[in-house]
Design a protein around this motif. Structure first.
Motif, mmCIF file in Angstrom:
data_model
loop_
_atom_site.group_PDB
_atom_site.id
_atom_site.type_symbol
_atom_site.label_atom_id
_atom_site.label_comp_id
_atom_site.label_asym_id
_atom_site.label_seq_id
_atom_site.Cartn_x
_atom_site.Cartn_y
_atom_site.Cartn_z
ATOM 1 N N ALA A 157 0.829 -1.213 0.000
ATOM 2 C CA ALA A 157 0.000 0.000 0.000
ATOM 3 C C ALA A 157 0.863 1.264 0.000
ATOM 4 O O ALA A 157 0.521 2.261 -0.649
ATOM 5 N N LYS A 158 1.989 1.230 0.710
ATOM 6 C CA LYS A 158 2.873 2.404 0.766
ATOM 7 C C LYS A 158 3.710 2.564 -0.501
ATOM 8 O O LYS A 158 3.980 3.677 -0.928
ATOM 9 N N LEU A 159 4.122 1.455 -1.086
ATOM 10 C CA LEU A 159 4.936 1.520 -2.302
ATOM 11 C C LEU A 159 4.136 1.944 -3.528
ATOM 12 O O LEU A 159 4.676 2.544 -4.457
ATOM 13 N N TYR A 160 2.864 1.605 -3.540
ATOM 14 C CA TYR A 160 2.022 1.884 -4.696
ATOM 15 C C TYR A 160 0.773 2.665 -4.277
ATOM 16 O O TYR A 160 -0.351 2.210 -4.483
ATOM 17 N N PRO A 161 0.936 3.859 -3.703
ATOM 18 C CA PRO A 161 -0.231 4.605 -3.210
ATOM 19 C C PRO A 161 -1.215 4.996 -4.316
ATOM 20 O O PRO A 161 -2.403 5.147 -4.051
ATOM 21 N N ASN A 162 -0.741 5.131 -5.537
ATOM 22 C CA ASN A 162 -1.626 5.492 -6.643
ATOM 23 C C ASN A 162 -2.199 4.274 -7.362
ATOM 24 O O ASN A 162 -2.926 4.421 -8.339
ATOM 25 N N ALA A 163 -1.847 3.086 -6.895
ATOM 26 C CA ALA A 163 -2.329 1.864 -7.540
ATOM 27 C C ALA A 163 -2.962 0.911 -6.535
ATOM 28 O O ALA A 163 -3.008 -0.290 -6.765
ATOM 29 N N VAL A 164 -3.456 1.457 -5.435
ATOM 30 C CA VAL A 164 -4.057 0.596 -4.410
ATOM 31 C C VAL A 164 -5.248 -0.165 -4.975
ATOM 32 O O VAL A 164 -5.437 -1.346 -4.681
ATOM 33 N N LYS A 165 -6.037 0.488 -5.822
ATOM 34 C CA LYS A 165 -7.206 -0.177 -6.406
ATOM 35 C C LYS A 165 -6.783 -1.388 -7.236
ATOM 36 O O LYS A 165 -7.378 -2.456 -7.143
ATOM 37 N N GLU A 166 -5.724 -1.223 -8.028
ATOM 38 C CA GLU A 166 -5.253 -2.319 -8.873
ATOM 39 C C GLU A 166 -4.615 -3.436 -8.052
ATOM 40 O O GLU A 166 -4.565 -4.578 -8.474
ATOM 41 N N ALA A 177 -5.402 -7.544 0.005
ATOM 42 C CA ALA A 177 -6.405 -8.292 0.779
ATOM 43 C C ALA A 177 -5.928 -9.711 1.063
ATOM 44 O O ALA A 177 -6.130 -10.227 2.170
ATOM 45 N N ASN A 178 -5.284 -10.341 0.099
ATOM 46 C CA ASN A 178 -4.772 -11.699 0.301
ATOM 47 C C ASN A 178 -3.769 -11.734 1.455
ATOM 48 O O ASN A 178 -3.827 -12.619 2.320
ATOM 49 N N LEU A 220 -10.957 -5.773 0.250
ATOM 50 C CA LEU A 220 -11.845 -6.802 -0.295
ATOM 51 C C LEU A 220 -12.936 -6.169 -1.152
ATOM 52 O O LEU A 220 -13.306 -6.699 -2.198
ATOM 53 N N THR A 221 -13.444 -5.025 -0.703
ATOM 54 C CA THR A 221 -14.472 -4.323 -1.465
ATOM 55 C C THR A 221 -13.908 -3.812 -2.790
ATOM 56 O O THR A 221 -14.528 -3.984 -3.842
ATOM 57 N N LEU A 222 -12.729 -3.196 -2.740
ATOM 58 C CA LEU A 222 -12.089 -2.726 -3.973
ATOM 59 C C LEU A 222 -11.820 -3.886 -4.929
ATOM 60 O O LEU A 222 -12.063 -3.784 -6.131
ATOM 61 N N ALA A 223 -11.321 -4.992 -4.382
ATOM 62 C CA ALA A 223 -11.034 -6.169 -5.210
ATOM 63 C C ALA A 223 -12.315 -6.730 -5.814
ATOM 64 O O ALA A 223 -12.348 -7.103 -6.994
ATOM 65 N N GLY A 224 -13.371 -6.788 -5.019
ATOM 66 C CA GLY A 224 -14.657 -7.282 -5.520
ATOM 67 C C GLY A 224 -15.216 -6.399 -6.616
ATOM 68 O O GLY A 224 -15.687 -6.888 -7.647
ATOM 69 N N ASN A 225 -15.165 -5.084 -6.403
ATOM 70 C CA ASN A 225 -15.655 -4.157 -7.422
ATOM 71 C C ASN A 225 -14.850 -4.279 -8.709
ATOM 72 O O ASN A 225 -15.418 -4.256 -9.810
ATOM 73 N N SER A 226 -13.541 -4.404 -8.602
ATOM 74 C CA SER A 226 -12.698 -4.572 -9.790
ATOM 75 C C SER A 226 -13.029 -5.869 -10.511
ATOM 76 O O SER A 226 -13.044 -5.918 -11.743
ATOM 77 N N ALA A 227 -13.300 -6.909 -9.748
ATOM 78 C CA ALA A 227 -13.638 -8.198 -10.356
ATOM 79 C C ALA A 227 -14.982 -8.123 -11.095
ATOM 80 O O ALA A 227 -15.136 -8.699 -12.175
ATOM 81 N N VAL A 228 -15.950 -7.388 -10.531
ATOM 82 C CA VAL A 228 -17.242 -7.231 -11.219
ATOM 83 C C VAL A 228 -17.039 -6.519 -12.545
ATOM 84 O O VAL A 228 -17.570 -6.935 -13.578
ATOM 85 N N VAL A 229 -16.251 -5.444 -12.529
ATOM 86 C CA VAL A 229 -15.982 -4.688 -13.760
ATOM 87 C C VAL A 229 -15.319 -5.587 -14.801
ATOM 88 O O VAL A 229 -15.595 -5.480 -15.992
ATOM 89 N N ALA A 230 -14.458 -6.493 -14.351
ATOM 90 C CA ALA A 230 -13.748 -7.393 -15.264
ATOM 91 C C ALA A 230 -14.561 -8.644 -15.602
ATOM 92 O O ALA A 230 -14.071 -9.539 -16.270
ATOM 93 N N ALA A 231 -15.804 -8.699 -15.128
ATOM 94 C CA ALA A 231 -16.694 -9.850 -15.341
ATOM 95 C C ALA A 231 -16.143 -11.129 -14.722
ATOM 96 O O ALA A 231 -16.444 -12.227 -15.162
ATOM 97 N N ALA A 232 -15.344 -10.981 -13.672
ATOM 98 C CA ALA A 232 -14.831 -12.136 -12.927
ATOM 99 C C ALA A 232 -15.756 -12.337 -11.729
ATOM 100 O O ALA A 232 -15.411 -12.052 -10.586
ATOM 101 N N PHE A 233 -16.961 -12.797 -11.994
ATOM 102 C CA PHE A 233 -18.016 -12.811 -10.989
ATOM 103 C C PHE A 233 -17.736 -13.741 -9.814
ATOM 104 O O PHE A 233 -18.086 -13.429 -8.677
ATOM 105 N N GLU A 234 -17.113 -14.876 -10.064
ATOM 106 C CA GLU A 234 -16.799 -15.787 -8.952
ATOM 107 C C GLU A 234 -15.780 -15.138 -8.016
ATOM 108 O O GLU A 234 -15.906 -15.233 -6.796
#
Length: 142
Positions: free
Chosen positions: A47-56, A62-63, A81-95
């Motif tokens: 999180a500290k090394l990539y402050p502008n890429a936390v969403k990615e 989370a892992n 977990l919420t950010l990861a879930g939202n990104s997965a929905v956008v990518a159609a990775a529903f599981e």
């Protein structure tokens, strides 16, 4: 031959262990709580090394926080977990999205309250993943 060697996985993973047995042997020398502390430290470092890429990197963070157990900041875990879930929905990775959202809803009552969620899933928008993706809720449903 060294213990750590250049990786062929690209710039995101510049090094790796020479052999999986080397990695396993080194990890066996750490106690469970120490491994959890290390995972918490790795999540914080990412999180500290990539402050502008936390969403990615939310899934990766989370892992590590999940593996950090009681050493993890629960609010940070739910947020990632919420950010990861939202990104997965956008990518159609529903599981993957379902897994992230479900893990986020399984926290302690303190975690749910801190994250602005109700005490029970029935009243919470965080628990609506099954209603949004009903095919994922049934065995073999796709």
């Amino acid at each position: 031959m060294g213990v750590i060697v250049p990786s062929s996985e690209g710039p995101e993973t510049p090094f790796t262990f020479a052999h999986e047995l080397v990695r396993q042997t080194l990890l066996a020398g750490f106690s469970g709580p120490r491994l959890q502390q290390l995972h918490a430290a790795v999540a914080d470092a990412i999180a500290k090394l990539y402050p502008n890429a936390v969403k990615e990197r939310a899934s990766e963070i989370a892992n590590h926080l999940l593996k950090a157990g009681s050493f993890a900041d629960e609010q940070q875990l739910v947020r990632n977990l919420t950010l990861a879930g939202n990104s997965a929905v956008v990518a159609a990775a529903f599981e993957e999205a379902r897994s992230s959202f479900r893990t986020g809803t399984e926290g302690s009552p303190e975690t749910r309250i801190a994250a602005g969620r109700s005490e029970t899933c029935d009243q919470s928008r965080w628990c609506s993943i099954d209603s949004q993706f009903p095919l994922l809720s049934t065995p073999g449903g796709r």
